[in-house]
Scaffold this active site. Structure first.
Site, PDB file in Angstrom:
ATOM      1  CE1 TYR A   1      -3.401  -2.791   0.623  1.00  0.00           C
ATOM      2  CE2 TYR A   1      -4.624  -0.774   1.037  1.00  0.00           C
ATOM      3  CZ  TYR A   1      -4.598  -2.124   0.753  1.00  0.00           C
ATOM      4  OH  TYR A   1      -5.781  -2.794   0.605  1.00  0.00           O
TER       5      TYR A   1
ATOM      6  CE  LYS B   1       2.360 -17.757  -3.118  1.00  0.00           C
ATOM      7  NZ  LYS B   1       1.492 -18.949  -3.232  1.00  0.00           N
TER       8      LYS B   1
ATOM      9  CG  ASP C   1      -1.578 -20.440  -1.906  1.00  0.00           C
ATOM     10  OD1 ASP C   1      -1.046 -20.422  -0.768  1.00  0.00           O
ATOM     11  OD2 ASP C   1      -1.088 -21.075  -2.858  1.00  0.00           O
TER      12      ASP C   1
ATOM     13  CG  ASP D   1      -7.823  -5.058   1.414  1.00  0.00           C
ATOM     14  OD1 ASP D   1      -8.793  -4.592   2.047  1.00  0.00           O
ATOM     15  OD2 ASP D   1      -7.741  -5.022   0.175  1.00  0.00           O
TER      16      ASP D   1
ATOM     17  CG  ASP E   1     -13.465  -7.396   2.155  1.00  0.00           C
ATOM     18  OD1 ASP E   1     -13.253  -6.720   3.187  1.00  0.00           O
ATOM     19  OD2 ASP E   1     -13.954  -6.925   1.115  1.00  0.00           O
TER      20      ASP E   1
END
Ligand code: IPM
Ligand code: MG
Length: 369
Positions: free
Chosen positions: A147, A197, A229, A253, A257
């Site tokens: 970000y 990751k 993942d 983020d 959700d």
């Protein structure tokens, strides 16, 4: 603590922001009286409301108010269909939300996701996957990663453009968010699942190293590492395995959700974004997890619970007023059990469910405090 003045900047923003904030104000007033708090709540425009009032998504006067306050109670900002010609740097998401996060060093974003048993039907997963109920705390790093990393730009190249975002983390940035996650786990079911990751990203390798090292300071907490993942998949397959999910900014983020979808409605979920603690006080920013929902704005349809539970988090995290926080959360639990439902959580097949509007839901919660 009860004797000192609590200064709250209230920035309702756009869409459903103002109407759910109105219900939060009723709750603030009720709690003020009940616990005899010295609350000073000051409103200011932000988002498109800021652009309309002062030409900027984060007007200078609003930023000044935030600087003079102990905590920010935020609604939501951003109306995707308004003025597509406004530059991306000046749009509310970047110019207000991301700016405030950086400005106040709000590095720790706590997103609790809870599916109460009585709302099991609102969860998209089959009942057998819901176990005894879903209760996850996503701890998301909020001021680093892709970000904010530099360089961040789009440049022209022969044949088109090249867009560059940079993922950067330093050891101290990972250390401090990891501490937040482990301390939160201590007050919960004592498990941290760290998401990364590390099989592809340099950032992932550093993340995993630092989290493992900090984890050794917490022998009472179980630490697990998971690739992002797989984390996304496990949330759908077996969400009850998660207690605290520790994520860098972008992964947090996305996964927050996904986790929120399990709770049936974004309208139920509050969040807290915290900065460093100085002299026993933590500057914090409290907002509902959902967005501005322009399609239902101004119609008395929005669920005010996320905004009201954000007030509970504000009392708990910024001021250590656990009683006030618990009273608000218990009142919300009571009205849900009693069957009050805004449209987003209404099930016509449920015999106890009664459909109510934004105001009626707020009034019922106030009455239950
Ligand atoms: C969130 C939102 C924001 C983010 C957007 C609106 C900039 O999705 O708070 O999760 O990506 O952080
Ligand atoms: Mg998001």
């Amino acid at each position: 603590m009860n004797s000192s003045i609590i200064r709250i900047a209230a920035l309702a923003g756009d869409g459903i922001g103002p109407e759910v904030m109105r219900e939060a104000f009723k709750v603030l007033e009720t709690v003020r009286k009940k616990y005899q708090l010295k609350l000073e709540v000051t409103e200011a425009p932000v988002g498109w409301a800021g652009i309309d009032a002062a030409g900027k998504a984060l007007p200078d006067a609003t930023l000044d108010l935030c600087r003079r306050s102990d905590a920010i109670l935020f609604g939501s900002v951003g109306l995707p269909d308004r003025d597509p010609t406004l530059a991306k740097e000046e749009r509310p998401e970047r110019a207000a939300l991301l700016r405030i996060r950086k400005e106040f060093g709000l590095f720790a974003n706590l997103r609790p996701v809870q599916l109460p048993k009585v709302l099991a039907y609102a969860c998209p997963l089959r009942p057998e996957r819901q176990g005894d109920g879903i209760d996850i705390l996503v701890v998301r790093e909020l001021t680093g990663g892709m970000y904010f990393g530099q360089p961040k730009k789009t440049e022209e190249i022969p044949g088109g453009h090249r867009a560059i975002d940079t993922m950067v983390y330093t050891t101290p940035e990972i250390e401090r968010i990891t501490q937040v996650a482990f301390q939160a786990a201590r007050l919960r079911r004592k498990k941290v699942t760290s998401i990364d990751k590390a099989n592809v990203l340099e950032n992932g390798v550093l993340w995993r190293d630092v989290v493992s090292r900090i984890g050794r300071e917490y022998p009472d907490i179980t630490l697990e590492h998971m690739f992002v993942d797989n984390g996304a998949m496990q949330l759908m397959l077996r969400p009850t395995q998660f207690d605290v999910m520790l994520c860098e900014n972008m992964f947090g983020d996305i996964l927050s959700d996904e986790a929120a979808a399990l709770a049936g409605s974004l309208g139920m979920l509050p969040s807290a974004s915290l900065g460093a603690t100085t002299a026993g006080r933590t500057f914090g920013f409290y907002e509902p997890a959902g967005g501005t929902a322009p399609d239902i704005a101004g119609k008395n349809l929005a669920n005010p619970i996320a905004q009201i539970l954000s007030v509970a988090l504000l009392f708990r995290y910024s001021f250590g007023l656990t009683d006030a926080a618990t009273a608000i959360e218990a009142a919300v639990g009571k009205v849900i059990v009693a069957g009050l439902r805004t449209g987003d959580i209404f099930n016509p097949a449920d015999p106890v469910a009664r459909k109510v509007g934004t105001r009626e839901m707020g009034d019922a919660i106030v009455a239950a405090i």
